[in-house]
Scaffold this active site. Structure first.
Site, PDB file in Angstrom:
ATOM      1  N   ASN A  61      -6.311   7.161  15.558  1.00 53.89           N
ATOM      2  CA  ASN A  61      -7.532   7.199  16.369  1.00 53.89           C
ATOM      3  C   ASN A  61      -8.028   8.624  16.601  1.00 53.89           C
ATOM      4  OD1 ASN A  61      -7.430   4.473  16.414  1.00 53.89           O
ATOM      5  ND2 ASN A  61      -7.208   4.239  18.628  1.00 53.89           N
ATOM      6  N   GLN A 121       0.833  -1.203   0.000  1.00 51.21           N
ATOM      7  CA  GLN A 121       0.000   0.000   0.000  1.00 51.21           C
ATOM      8  C   GLN A 121       0.868   1.254   0.000  1.00 51.21           C
ATOM      9  OE1 GLN A 121      -2.182   0.545   3.649  1.00 51.21           O
ATOM     10  NE2 GLN A 121      -3.742   1.814   2.708  1.00 51.21           N
ATOM     11  N   GLU A 178     -10.763  -1.533   5.461  1.00 52.35           N
ATOM     12  CA  GLU A 178      -9.629  -1.821   6.338  1.00 52.35           C
ATOM     13  C   GLU A 178     -10.010  -1.626   7.797  1.00 52.35           C
ATOM     14  OE1 GLU A 178      -5.020  -0.303   7.134  1.00 52.35           O
ATOM     15  OE2 GLU A 178      -6.345   0.837   5.814  1.00 52.35           O
TER      16      GLU A 178
END
Length: 390
Positions: free
Chosen positions: A376, A126, A245
């Site tokens: 997060n 990726q 994901e």
């Protein structure tokens, strides 16, 4: 929500459970459970074993190797695989680029790439994050300039997981530097990492492992027919990919395994007149973690059951946020159980259990989980804006 399994679901689960525990070597499954690194050969062999049973890409469209499963069957598949310690299908192939190509790629691109992606005859990596564009991914600066039937790519990516093993990369590039919004003007290209001008440089992590890399592009020529979808629509495809994901990052089954291991080893550690597992404070800590994991599992079931085909569910940010927090809490629990025995690493000394020596590197490695897939902090912003409407 009905939690009891139907007879058909029980049979489905038991069939998976038998397959996972008999077709995969115990030493590989033990490695997975203990956080040990797998070789490229072990990952490929495990993925191909799943593919041979039709289990490598079950979420794909059926015509490309997927399974017409119910949400509960998909959940059972993931949960049983994680509980058994079976290496999951390579996520870059099965969860990331495969669904993007199936959803947005041309028919020619699907025919060319989906079969070898499903079978892991192509190993993908990726190319998203950059040194100054990690959580703020839309600030990426790697450019792709159209030159006849090709694009010329220049720039750099970082934290490219397992690029040292990869054959191809799916890469976000800026094709319109004058776009009015930074999210616009981004495209997604596919190209061989062995192409002239591509350089992969390893990054050694705090746990001592080589898992991620820097990747440099210098005048890399990429055929224009390896553009995914439309030019300057890459941000749409990236959001779709990241939604898939983040749902998988929750890792409920993996966290169940880690908590079970912590309880097993705590029962062997003396504390006062009994064991650590019998200590009321420790038992309360375990019970709280198990309850929080159950709440996450129920949320996961709701998200999977209500996800619209082809559309990323913003609630996947909740799963990513809480799932990674609980994974980190479980590794911290194991670290505390190991105590001073967690300090040595790779020590050939029978007096220090190998499981205890693995807890330190595993704890350190799992600090990454709250960063990748969108940090997060970014997930909290997404939750506030798209779910709570703030």
């Amino acid at each position: 929500m009905k939690l009891a399994l139907t007879p058909d679901e029980v049979a489905f689960r038991d069939d998976l459970r038998t397959f996972f525990r008999t077709e995969f070597p115990a030493e590989i499954r033990d490695k997975v459970k203990s956080g040990g690194g797998l070789t490229r050969e072990e990952i490929v062999t495990s993925h191909k074993t799943l593919h041979g049973r039709g289990l490598a890409v079950p979420k794909w469209p059926v015509e490309w190797g997927g399974q017409d499963w119910t949400p509960m069957q998909r959940h059972l598949y993931e949960d049983e695989m994680q509980l058994a310690g079976v290496p999951e299908p390579l996520t870059f192939n099965s969860t990331m680029i495969g669904p993007v190509i199936a959803q947005f790629g041309s028919e020619e691109m699907k025919q060319r790439f989906l079969p070898p992606t499903a079978s892991l005859d192509i190993w993908w990596c990726q190319g998203f994050s950059e040194p100054d564009a990690g959580s703020d991914l839309a600030s990426l600066r790697t450019t792709a300039v159209r030159d006849g039937d090709s694009y010329i790519v220049n720039g750099q990516k970082i934290w490219t997981t397992l690029a040292q093993h990869a054959d191809w990369i799916f890469c976000l590039v800026r094709t319109d530097p004058n776009a009015p919004k930074k999210q616009a003007g981004i495209s997604m290209l596919l190209f061989d990492v062995k192409s002239p001008g591509v350089t992969v440089r390893p990054i050694k992590l705090i746990d001592g492992g080589h898992e991620v890399n820097e990747v440099f592009f210098e005048d890399v020529r990429v055929p224009a027919d390896q553009l995914v979808g439309e030019e300057n629509k890459g941000w749409t495809y990236a959001k779709f990919l990241l939604g898939n994901e983040r749902t998988g990052i929750a890792g409920v089954g993996r966290t169940k395994v880690q908590i079970a291991r912590a309880k097993e080893f705590a029962a062997q550690v003396k504390s006062g007149s009994g064991t650590l597992l019998e200590d009321p404070v420790f038992a309360s800590r375990v019970a709280e973690l198990e309850n929080e994991l159950l709440a996450l599992e129920l949320t996961l079931l709701r998200v999977v059951a209500n996800s619209a085909e082809g559309k990323p569910n913003p609630v996947s940010s909740v799963l990513k946020l809480r799932g990674t927090e609980l994974q980190q809490a479980a590794t911290e629990l194991l670290l505390d159980v190991a105590g001073p025995d967690a300090i040595p690493v790779d020590l050939a000394d029978a007096s220090v259990p190998q499981w205890a020596q693995r807890t330190g590197p595993t704890y350190l490695n799992y600090r990454k989980t709250s960063i990748y897939g969108g940090s997060n902090e970014v997930q909290r912003t997404i939750i506030a804006s798209t779910i709570l409407g703030l």
